[in-house]
Motif scaffolding. Structure first.
Motif, PDB file in Angstrom:
ATOM      1  N   ASP B 162      -2.034   6.773   4.073  1.00 35.41           N
ATOM      2  CA  ASP B 162      -2.526   6.534   2.719  1.00 35.41           C
ATOM      3  C   ASP B 162      -2.418   5.045   2.426  1.00 35.41           C
ATOM      4  O   ASP B 162      -1.318   4.509   2.327  1.00 35.41           O
ATOM      5  CB  ASP B 162      -1.695   7.365   1.727  1.00 35.41           C
ATOM      6  N   GLU B 163      -3.533   4.402   2.273  1.00 39.02           N
ATOM      7  CA  GLU B 163      -3.583   2.956   2.005  1.00 39.02           C
ATOM      8  C   GLU B 163      -2.641   2.191   2.935  1.00 39.02           C
ATOM      9  O   GLU B 163      -1.733   1.505   2.481  1.00 39.02           O
ATOM     10  CB  GLU B 163      -3.185   2.672   0.543  1.00 39.02           C
ATOM     11  N   PRO B 164      -2.839   2.297   4.253  1.00 41.71           N
ATOM     12  CA  PRO B 164      -1.857   1.698   5.159  1.00 41.71           C
ATOM     13  C   PRO B 164      -1.823   0.179   5.120  1.00 41.71           C
ATOM     14  O   PRO B 164      -0.833  -0.422   5.497  1.00 41.71           O
ATOM     15  CB  PRO B 164      -2.300   2.192   6.541  1.00 41.71           C
ATOM     16  N   THR B 165      -2.895  -0.433   4.645  1.00 42.61           N
ATOM     17  CA  THR B 165      -2.940  -1.891   4.717  1.00 42.61           C
ATOM     18  C   THR B 165      -2.581  -2.565   3.398  1.00 42.61           C
ATOM     19  O   THR B 165      -2.622  -3.785   3.297  1.00 42.61           O
ATOM     20  CB  THR B 165      -4.347  -2.360   5.140  1.00 42.61           C
ATOM     21  N   ASN B 166      -2.198  -1.770   2.434  1.00 46.68           N
ATOM     22  CA  ASN B 166      -1.845  -2.314   1.123  1.00 46.68           C
ATOM     23  C   ASN B 166      -0.703  -3.322   1.201  1.00 46.68           C
ATOM     24  O   ASN B 166       0.356  -3.025   1.719  1.00 46.68           O
ATOM     25  CB  ASN B 166      -1.375  -1.158   0.227  1.00 46.68           C
ATOM     26  N   GLY B 167      -0.952  -4.495   0.664  1.00 42.66           N
ATOM     27  CA  GLY B 167       0.140  -5.447   0.509  1.00 42.66           C
ATOM     28  C   GLY B 167       0.642  -6.079   1.791  1.00 42.66           C
ATOM     29  O   GLY B 167       1.763  -6.554   1.838  1.00 42.66           O
ATOM     30  N   ILE B 168      -0.134  -6.047   2.838  1.00 45.83           N
ATOM     31  CA  ILE B 168       0.273  -6.727   4.069  1.00 45.83           C
ATOM     32  C   ILE B 168      -0.635  -7.937   4.270  1.00 45.83           C
ATOM     33  O   ILE B 168      -1.805  -7.915   3.889  1.00 45.83           O
ATOM     34  CB  ILE B 168       0.126  -5.810   5.290  1.00 45.83           C
ATOM     35  N   ASP B 169      -0.080  -8.982   4.883  1.00 40.10           N
ATOM     36  CA  ASP B 169      -0.906 -10.175   5.096  1.00 40.10           C
ATOM     37  C   ASP B 169      -1.974  -9.888   6.169  1.00 40.10           C
ATOM     38  O   ASP B 169      -1.842  -8.953   6.946  1.00 40.10           O
ATOM     39  CB  ASP B 169      -0.020 -11.359   5.505  1.00 40.10           C
ATOM     40  N   PRO B 170      -3.040 -10.712   6.205  1.00 43.36           N
ATOM     41  CA  PRO B 170      -4.183 -10.419   7.087  1.00 43.36           C
ATOM     42  C   PRO B 170      -3.780 -10.215   8.549  1.00 43.36           C
ATOM     43  O   PRO B 170      -4.282  -9.316   9.216  1.00 43.36           O
ATOM     44  CB  PRO B 170      -5.057 -11.662   6.952  1.00 43.36           C
ATOM     45  N   GLU B 171      -2.849 -11.024   9.006  1.00 45.80           N
ATOM     46  CA  GLU B 171      -2.439 -10.914  10.411  1.00 45.80           C
ATOM     47  C   GLU B 171      -1.757  -9.553  10.639  1.00 45.80           C
ATOM     48  O   GLU B 171      -2.021  -8.864  11.626  1.00 45.80           O
ATOM     49  CB  GLU B 171      -1.488 -12.068  10.754  1.00 45.80           C
ATOM     50  N   GLY B 172      -0.928  -9.174   9.682  1.00 47.03           N
ATOM     51  CA  GLY B 172      -0.246  -7.883   9.759  1.00 47.03           C
ATOM     52  C   GLY B 172      -1.238  -6.735   9.760  1.00 47.03           C
ATOM     53  O   GLY B 172      -1.089  -5.769  10.513  1.00 47.03           O
ATOM     54  N   VAL B 173      -2.265  -6.857   8.909  1.00 49.10           N
ATOM     55  CA  VAL B 173      -3.300  -5.828   8.844  1.00 49.10           C
ATOM     56  C   VAL B 173      -3.980  -5.691  10.194  1.00 49.10           C
ATOM     57  O   VAL B 173      -4.167  -4.590  10.701  1.00 49.10           O
ATOM     58  CB  VAL B 173      -4.355  -6.187   7.775  1.00 49.10           C
ATOM     59  N   ARG B 174      -4.297  -6.831  10.810  1.00 48.03           N
ATOM     60  CA  ARG B 174      -4.987  -6.806  12.085  1.00 48.03           C
ATOM     61  C   ARG B 174      -4.144  -6.083  13.143  1.00 48.03           C
ATOM     62  O   ARG B 174      -4.627  -5.224  13.863  1.00 48.03           O
ATOM     63  CB  ARG B 174      -5.279  -8.241  12.530  1.00 48.03           C
ATOM     64  N   GLU B 175      -2.845  -6.443  13.171  1.00 49.56           N
ATOM     65  CA  GLU B 175      -1.946  -5.813  14.134  1.00 49.56           C
ATOM     66  C   GLU B 175      -1.874  -4.303  13.924  1.00 49.56           C
ATOM     67  O   GLU B 175      -1.952  -3.515  14.861  1.00 49.56           O
ATOM     68  CB  GLU B 175      -0.534  -6.393  14.007  1.00 49.56           C
ATOM     69  N   LEU B 179      -3.133  -1.308  16.385  1.00 48.92           N
ATOM     70  CA  LEU B 179      -2.183  -0.289  16.798  1.00 48.92           C
ATOM     71  C   LEU B 179      -2.739   1.109  16.557  1.00 48.92           C
ATOM     72  O   LEU B 179      -2.663   1.993  17.419  1.00 48.92           O
ATOM     73  CB  LEU B 179      -0.903  -0.490  15.982  1.00 48.92           C
ATOM     74  N   ILE B 180      -3.339   1.287  15.391  1.00 50.19           N
ATOM     75  CA  ILE B 180      -3.886   2.602  15.042  1.00 50.19           C
ATOM     76  C   ILE B 180      -5.007   2.966  16.004  1.00 50.19           C
ATOM     77  O   ILE B 180      -5.069   4.067  16.544  1.00 50.19           O
ATOM     78  CB  ILE B 180      -4.405   2.607  13.585  1.00 50.19           C
ATOM     79  N   LYS B 181      -5.863   1.987  16.259  1.00 46.59           N
ATOM     80  CA  LYS B 181      -6.996   2.195  17.168  1.00 46.59           C
ATOM     81  C   LYS B 181      -6.501   2.575  18.565  1.00 46.59           C
ATOM     82  O   LYS B 181      -7.006   3.497  19.205  1.00 46.59           O
ATOM     83  CB  LYS B 181      -7.820   0.903  17.225  1.00 46.59           C
ATOM     84  N   GLN B 182      -5.454   1.854  18.969  1.00 45.75           N
ATOM     85  CA  GLN B 182      -4.881   2.061  20.295  1.00 45.75           C
ATOM     86  C   GLN B 182      -4.306   3.482  20.420  1.00 45.75           C
ATOM     87  O   GLN B 182      -4.530   4.170  21.418  1.00 45.75           O
ATOM     88  CB  GLN B 182      -3.782   1.025  20.480  1.00 45.75           C
ATOM     89  N   LEU B 183      -3.596   3.900  19.384  1.00 37.56           N
ATOM     90  CA  LEU B 183      -3.016   5.246  19.375  1.00 37.56           C
ATOM     91  C   LEU B 183      -4.100   6.295  19.470  1.00 37.56           C
ATOM     92  O   LEU B 183      -4.001   7.272  20.189  1.00 37.56           O
ATOM     93  CB  LEU B 183      -2.236   5.476  18.072  1.00 37.56           C
ATOM     94  N   GLN B 202     -13.964  -0.639   7.929  1.00 40.37           N
ATOM     95  CA  GLN B 202     -15.168  -0.876   8.705  1.00 40.37           C
ATOM     96  C   GLN B 202     -14.842  -1.171  10.170  1.00 40.37           C
ATOM     97  O   GLN B 202     -15.539  -0.744  11.067  1.00 40.37           O
ATOM     98  CB  GLN B 202     -15.882  -2.087   8.096  1.00 40.37           C
ATOM     99  N   GLN B 203     -13.714  -1.906  10.364  1.00 40.46           N
ATOM    100  CA  GLN B 203     -13.356  -2.307  11.719  1.00 40.46           C
ATOM    101  C   GLN B 203     -13.020  -1.135  12.630  1.00 40.46           C
ATOM    102  O   GLN B 203     -13.309  -1.169  13.811  1.00 40.46           O
ATOM    103  CB  GLN B 203     -12.139  -3.236  11.679  1.00 40.46           C
ATOM    104  N   ILE B 204     -12.350  -0.117  12.089  1.00 35.33           N
ATOM    105  CA  ILE B 204     -11.846   0.888  13.017  1.00 35.33           C
ATOM    106  C   ILE B 204     -12.387   2.306  12.827  1.00 35.33           C
ATOM    107  O   ILE B 204     -12.214   3.134  13.711  1.00 35.33           O
ATOM    108  CB  ILE B 204     -10.298   0.933  13.010  1.00 35.33           C
ATOM    109  N   CYS B 205     -13.022   2.577  11.677  1.00 35.41           N
ATOM    110  CA  CYS B 205     -13.362   3.977  11.432  1.00 35.41           C
ATOM    111  C   CYS B 205     -14.610   4.418  12.193  1.00 35.41           C
ATOM    112  O   CYS B 205     -15.594   3.701  12.254  1.00 35.41           O
ATOM    113  CB  CYS B 205     -13.597   4.219   9.949  1.00 35.41           C
ATOM    114  N   ASP B 206     -14.532   5.633  12.760  1.00 36.17           N
ATOM    115  CA  ASP B 206     -15.722   6.214  13.363  1.00 36.17           C
ATOM    116  C   ASP B 206     -16.662   6.699  12.277  1.00 36.17           C
ATOM    117  O   ASP B 206     -17.862   6.514  12.338  1.00 36.17           O
ATOM    118  CB  ASP B 206     -15.341   7.385  14.264  1.00 36.17           C
ATOM    119  N   ARG B 207     -16.067   7.366  11.295  1.00 39.55           N
ATOM    120  CA  ARG B 207     -16.872   7.839  10.172  1.00 39.55           C
ATOM    121  C   ARG B 207     -16.116   7.586   8.889  1.00 39.55           C
ATOM    122  O   ARG B 207     -14.892   7.484   8.887  1.00 39.55           O
ATOM    123  CB  ARG B 207     -17.114   9.355  10.301  1.00 39.55           C
TER     124      ARG B 207
END
Lengths: 339, 313
Positions: B162-175, B179-183, B202-207
């Motif tokens: 749920d909103e995993p990228t909330n409040g993280i800096d851009p570099e953290g979001v990328r990491e 990681l999620i994609k890799q898993l 947009q970067q990682i979602c299939d749908r």
């Protein structure tokens, strides 16, 4: 003391883990209980409460010792010297039972006021609820953990009083005295449990732990200060102006008494005084006729217990009722992180 | 594409007293895909997720997660699903390691297995160094990564973020997203994530599913979604010219492909069915206005977002 606490917490950490090494995972309920107990023991508030309890024991022993001589010589009818340690006072400080009825609520409130809302505000509640455990494990485990800590404290305190009492007076307690004190400690645990449950209920209800702590303290203050005043006002306004017969007076008296018994502290003090002062034979009004042929003397333990059975039942019922309420509140509550 | 359905929602509805948080939602998520629930705050994303876990009761409709109804058998579902809540919290006085072991113990994982998994997962999320430090010393991004390790320790089939990228800096979001994609790729784990931040999704979602006021208004891969949503006026021209007068506006509107013109001082937003930048430029210049800026947009998520979430339907 901190060294002892560290050892204690290390013990709590180690024991269950060793058991798990035998490829048998612990039931999640006991996992939560263990963690909650560890949290409480490691917290500063536990040390503060422990210190308070120790002070209480020492102070009440001191005041009891200084008045023991006169208390024994005044009352030659009984031989319950040891019990006097818990009830006697020289007037400067309240005796042990009063201390407990005063401090008990504080202990209960301190251990329970942030039980649920702190999990919520730290954002751990939703994470906990996402694990495959029933929702009620959380509140039940918190209650069990806090109550076991309370029991531990109260029993330690009782044993401390025993030990110091034997050292100071040189008189060992008789078996009957031992059982009376044992039951007294048991009632104390239930009494503190009532306040613990009240605190847990507020912690479910209020999102801010400061609010729930304050509400707990407000209820405690209400019952310990204002409640008797309120009852007095009711008594003055409803007192029958013309008393026609004794029965009317007696029934009115018992009405007033029952009003007072709404307060858990009243129930507690009635129950404990009867247990620790064996000469108390009744809690209601006694007519002269009834008293005239009675032989002054202590009641046996069974009779004392019988006398306070309603009080005990009431205390347990109050504890269950409040816990039930908080249980229902908790089960129905929305799970949103930090809302 | 794997077409095995793992999450199935059918007519799911959740009503609070007056508000309808989720309105007749029908949706299915396939095994092994990364599905993004997109929508502004308060669109009903979290409510939907809570219902998937059996933490909230639906007013109406059917849910199936791994073939099980979470409303009636939440414990079985919660064994198979890892849920990382919005603003995840940990016991700050315990170390990351202890927090992981606690979660493992709640999932009845024996200590030896739990220790092994925790060691591996902490390595995977890059927290080996900090494993035995108290969580209160962790940064927001570290906590989020610890949260990921925390939900993975029970080896779930589905992870819900749920909103995993909330409040993280851009570099953290990328990491985190890598990681999620890799898993997802390595373990074939199904990922359902909710977000209001479209670029990241947009970067990682299939749908993705677009969510507004409890309703699913569109669903599909992002590219298809854009052309689907904008089939009437797929091209947007941003033009800055001086001076802009009524004559110029009418001249532009008479172009056969232009469907709509919006004016903001000297800036014009021109919606059209085809690429008309040359024609528009010609019209502007022939009117004697000075053209200072002309930009043709392809529809990305920003426009979708703007038109559907902020501008209303």
């Amino acid at each position: 003391m901190t060294a002892v606490l560290q050892k204690l917490s290390a013990f709590f950490r180690r024991v269950p883990f060793n058991r798990e090494k035998a490829h048998q995972a612990q039931h999640p309920f006991w996992v939560i209980v263990r963690k909650e107990t560890m949290d409480q023991i490691n917290s500063r508030r536990f040390i503060i409460l422990l210190g308070l309890m120790l002070l209480t024991a020492i102070a009440s022993l001191y005041t009891a010792m200084s008045s023991l001589q006169s208390a024994i010589s005044e009352d030659t009818s009984t031989s319950f010297v040891f019990l006097k340690l818990f009830t006697a006072t020289d007037g400067t400080l309240p005796p042990f039972i009063t201390f407990i009825s005063l401090l008990g609520p504080i202990i209960g409130i301190a251990l329970g006021f942030d039980a649920v809302n702190s999990e919520r505000s730290r954002g751990t509640l939703s994470r906990l609820l996402a694990q495959p455990i029933s929702r009620d494990y959380i509140i039940n485990a918190k209650f069990v953990a806090s109550l076991s800590i309370i029991s531990m404290m109260v029993i330690t305190l009782g044993l401390l009083m025993f030990g110091m009492g034997i050292l100071l007076t040189g008189i060992p307690p008789t078996p009957e005295e031992f059982w009376r004190i044992f039951f007294f400690l048991l009632v104390s645990i239930v009494y503190i449990g009532v306040w613990l449950n009240l605190a847990i209920m507020f912690s479910v209800k209020f999102k801010q732990s400061a609010t729930s702590a304050l509400s707990g303290l407000a209820v405690w203050l209400f019952f310990s200060l204002f409640f008797t005043m309120l009852v007095n006002i009711i008594v003055q306004s409803t007192m029958p102006t013309q008393v026609t017969d004794v029965n009317q007076l007696i029934s009115y008296q018992s009405f007033v008494q029952n009003l007072l018994r709404i307060s858990p502290s009243q129930l507690f003090s009635e129950a404990t005084t009867t247990l620790l002062v064996p000469t108390i034979r009744t809690l209601g009004p006694v007519t002269v006729e009834q008293a005239s042929y009675a032989l002054a003397g202590p009641l046996p333990l069974g009779q004392s217990l019988l006398l306070v059975w309603p009080q005990l039942t009431c205390l347990v019922a109050e504890a269950c009722l409040i816990f039930g309420l908080s249980y229902v509140l908790f089960m129905k509550q929305e799970v949103r992180s930090r809302l | 594409m794997i077409s095995d359905t793992i999450i199935e929602l059918n007519g799911l509805t959740k009503k609070y007293e007056q508000l309808t948080a989720v309105d007749y939602l029908t949706l299915s998520v396939h095994r092994g895909e990364i599905f993004g629930l997109l929508g502004p705050n308060g669109a009903g994303k979290t409510t939907t997720i809570l219902m998937l876990l059996g933490l909230a009761e639906p007013t109406a409709g059917k849910i199936e997660v791994c073939g099980i109804d979470p409303t009636f058998q939440p414990l079985i579902v919660k064994e198979k699903v890892g849920y990382l809540p919005d603003e995840v919290g940990f016991y700050e006085n315990l170390s990351g390691w202890e927090n992981l072991l606690y979660t493992a113990a709640l999932n009845r994982i024996t200590i030896s297995v739990a220790e092994e998994r925790a060691r591996h997962l902490l390595g995977q999320v890059g927290l080996t160094q900090k494993a035995h430090e108290k969580v209160q010393t962790y940064s927001r991004g570290m906590k989020q990564r610890l949260g990921l390790a925390d939900i993975l320790i029970k080896e779930p089939e589905i992870i819900i973020l749920d909103e995993p990228t909330n409040g993280i800096d851009p570099e953290g979001v990328r990491e985190l997203l890598t990681l999620i994609k890799q898993l997802n790729r390595e373990k074939g784990m199904t990922v359902l994530l909710s977000s209001h931040n479209l670029h990241q999704v947009q970067q990682i979602c299939d749908r993705v599913g677009l969510f507004v006021e409890g309703k699913l208004i569109a669903i599909g891969p992002i590219k298809e979604l854009a052309s689907d949503l904008f089939k009437n006026d797929p091209v947007l021209l941003e033009v800055e010219a001086e001076p802009v007068d009524e004559q110029l506006l009418t001249a532009i509107k008479t172009n056969q492909y232009v469907t709509k013109v919006e004016q903001k001082q000297n800036c014009l937003l021109i919606f059209s069915r085809q690429h008309v930048s040359a024609e528009i430029a010609g019209i502007i210049v022939s009117h004697g206005a000075r053209l200072s800026h002309l930009n043709q947009h392809d529809y990305g998520l920003d426009e979708i977002y703007h038109r559907y979430f902020e501008g209303g339907m």
